[in-house]
Write an enzyme that holds these catalytic residues in place. Structure first.
Site, PDB file in Angstrom:
ATOM      1  N   ASP A   1      -4.681   2.842  10.237  1.00  7.04           N
ATOM      2  CA  ASP A   1      -4.604   4.071   9.105  1.00  7.04           C
ATOM      3  C   ASP A   1      -3.730   4.126   8.626  1.00  7.04           C
ATOM      4  O   ASP A   1      -2.360   4.126   8.414  1.00  7.04           O
ATOM      5  CB  ASP A   1      -5.439   5.197   9.689  1.00  7.04           C
ATOM      6  CG  ASP A   1      -5.842   5.775   8.944  1.00  7.04           C
ATOM      7  OD1 ASP A   1      -6.235   5.699   8.003  1.00  7.04           O
ATOM      8  OD2 ASP A   1      -4.695   6.767   8.706  1.00  7.04           O
TER       9      ASP A   1
ATOM     10  N   GLU B   1      -5.260  -1.410   7.275  1.00  6.35           N
ATOM     11  CA  GLU B   1      -4.933  -0.666   6.239  1.00  6.35           C
ATOM     12  C   GLU B   1      -4.443  -0.629   5.384  1.00  6.35           C
ATOM     13  O   GLU B   1      -3.678   0.347   5.270  1.00  6.35           O
ATOM     14  CB  GLU B   1      -6.332   0.706   6.153  1.00  6.35           C
ATOM     15  CG  GLU B   1      -6.717   1.532   5.111  1.00  6.35           C
ATOM     16  CD  GLU B   1      -6.816   2.440   4.619  1.00  6.35           C
ATOM     17  OE1 GLU B   1      -7.820   3.181   4.420  1.00  6.35           O
ATOM     18  OE2 GLU B   1      -6.001   3.678   5.729  1.00  6.35           O
TER      19      GLU B   1
END
Length: 568
Positions: free
Chosen positions: A222, A287
């Site tokens: 993330d 990401e």
């Protein structure tokens, strides 16, 4: 006037050369994202859980995917749906126990499905033991060095250390009782770690090993572009918009909180840890909302991550010229570092592409849609979504699917505001509608409570009544359904080796048509055609259609907003 192709023109050179048919699994894998709280509820409390997931894994085997990625299931106060982690080595009781996680991993392994888990390294929860220790220890303490604590500006320190904004709206700084401030690029309950601190790096190395030892096959990272901040934390007054964090325009300076060169040292260290478990089986996926593509692919150099989501593809407008360009530029950039491109159209952070593609072409991509906003054309959106997925799965490289897209699920666009939970909605006082609309629980059975999501009628977010028509039991075995289209695409993609194929441009079908040949190592070609024009398009003479996103017309032509795979 209908375009007819009598003699298609193939470009002489391959846009992208074929990969080895026995290349590492992740170079061509199709990976399915499960948002745990919304996929399957095993105990009837209205929230999805790991036992519910485990019971439904055979569905994914039948769908034809290679792996599953789980959004966070760690212990968390759930201020941002689990992306605020208080304990990285435990399962939140909402979802079950570590034993449930082990059972899920074992079942996935039995089914031949690999498992990727989310890792959230940019920030923790403010209820993490380290942050609680930092609050108790006070200014200047070693405990505070693990986070981004700073003194304020002004004579009394009452002004934030700089003018950074939170991605979720409002300031990126919160003041604590003793007068210092801490940085949170997201919610105030998500304090940013100080990744210059060796204890933070050592801790995450340990967390990686904890889950690798339990048998996971990799990590989706993330906010992979956000761990390192520019030295001195210089002022940056521009707004930070959700999922456009790294996109700042060709002429603008790079934001000091994103895509700093120092992140790459971290990922080289992580790659070495994963390699120690047996290269090339365990993977990292970034990401990273980064531009230009030449910087984005730095994350997937051969000693860093294995994959990075192709957000340029996700963000591309429904125009043939734009799609042709993003496919070509993506493959060129990925090839420059020897990595596969990793395609994606939907996830838990964006309006589902079945709704997004039903909005007028050329408009900015919204962060959520409310009942007061212009509504997508549901029929048009689904037609284009099916075509977009057919195009995407015909491209070489990896691909990610988001739960429910195989059903053609639209966003929930009529959700009453009192149910909304996204921090972006609350921190902007509703100016940003947020991501709840794409996170609504899955429909499995039309006539069951909660559409079969769980044994009770409870759901943590309300399901639109129309979701019953999209339920799995309404589509399974039904010719032409979106679910059966996905199954056909995934079976043909595997059979024809499209994930490891080369790609050649095909011209002559018209400016509003995207056409490629996916060519395997033996030279066997699959024609991929998507018609984005205003008239049906005839396929080359002798073409035999393998899969189509919608019915061809009476003359065997490809209708508008339809895509096909064919042999020639």
């Amino acid at each position: 006037m209908t375009d007819v192709l009598d003699s298609p023109t193939r470009t002489a050179e391959l846009l992208h050369a074929p990969d080895s048919p026995d290349a590492a699994w992740w170079r061509s894998a199709v990976i399915y994202q499960i948002y745990p709280r919304s996929w399957a509820d095993g105990n009837g409390d209205g929230i999805g859980d790991l036992p519910g997931v485990t019971a439904r894994l055979p569905y994914l085997k039948a769908l034809g995917v290679d792996a599953v990625w789980f959004s966070p299931f760690y212990r968390s106060p759930q201020a941002d749906a689990g992306y605020d982690v208080s304990d990285y080595r435990d399962i939140d009781p909402l979802f079950g126990t570590l034993e449930d996680a082990d059972a899920m991993l074992a079942t996935a392994k039995e089914l031949g499905l690999k498992v990727i888990v989310d890792l959230v390294p940019n920030h923790s929860s403010d209820e993490h033991a380290w942050f609680q220790d930092a609050l108790a220890a006070g200014p200047g303490s070693p405990e505070r060095e693990r986070y981004m604590f700073r003194d304020g500006q002004g004579e009394d320190g009452s002004e934030p250390p700089n003018d950074w904004h939170s991605v979720f709206g409002g300031p990126a700084w919160t003041r604590v009782e003793d007068g210092q401030w801490y940085l949170h690029l997201f919610d105030s309950k998500q304090p940013d770690f100080n990744w210059e601190h060796p204890e933070v790096r050592a801790e995450f190395g340990s967390i990686l090993r904890f889950w690798l030892d339990r048998g996971v096959d990799g990590f989706r990272v993330d906010v992979a572009h956000g761990l390192i901040k520019e030295e001195g934390l210089p002022h940056w007054s521009a707004d930070l918009h959700l999922l456009d964090e790294g996109r700042h325009g060709d002429d603008a300076p790079k934001p000091p909180m994103w895509d700093q060169d120092g992140v790459h040292e971290i990922y080289r260290q992580w790659r070495a840890i994963l390699n120690s478990y047996g290269q090339p089986d365990r993977i990292l996926c970034a990401e990273a909302w980064v531009e230009p593509q030449e910087r984005a692919v730095m994350y997937v150099r051969d000693d860093e991550m294995h994959q990075a989501f192709n957000f340029d593809f996700l963000s591309t407008q429904w125009r043939a010229e734009d799609l042709r360009e993003v496919v070509a530029s993506s493959l060129r950039a990925a090839d420059s570092v020897g990595a596969p491109s990793t395609w994606v159209l939907s996830n838990h952070d964006v309006v589902r592409h079945a709704s997004r593609l039903g909005l007028p072409v050329g408009k900015p991509r919204p962060n959520g849609i409310s009942a007061a906003d212009p509504q997508p054309d549901r029929e048009l959106g689904l037609k284009r979504a099916r075509a977009a997925t057919t195009l995407m799965l015909g491209l070489p490289g990896g691909a990610y699917l988001y739960q429910g897209e195989e059903l053609g699920l639209p966003d929930s666009t009529d959700m009453p505001h009192e149910y909304r939970q996204d921090p972006a909605f609350h921190r902007t006082n509703g100016e940003e509608i947020g991501r709840d609309g794409c996170r609504v629980p899955m429909p499995w059975q039309k006539d069951a409570p909660s559409f079969g999501f769980g044994p009770s009628s409870d759901t943590w977010l309300p399901q639109p009544s129309v979701y019953g028509d999209y339920a799995v039991d309404q589509q399974e075995g039904v010719a032409g359904s979106t679910l059966e289209l996905y199954r056909s695409l995934l079976a043909a993609r595997r059979e024809r080796g499209l994930g490891t194929g080369g790609l050649r441009v095909v011209e002559g079908l018209g400016d509003d048509v995207v056409a490629f040949e996916n060519v395997d190592a033996a030279g066997v070609a699959t024609l991929v055609v998507a018609n984005l024009g205003t008239e049906p398009v005839a396929l080359p003479e002798g073409a035999r259609v393998l899969v189509a996103s919608g019915a061809l017309d009476a003359d065997g032509r490809v209708p508008v907003d339809t895509a096909v795979w064919a042999t020639r």
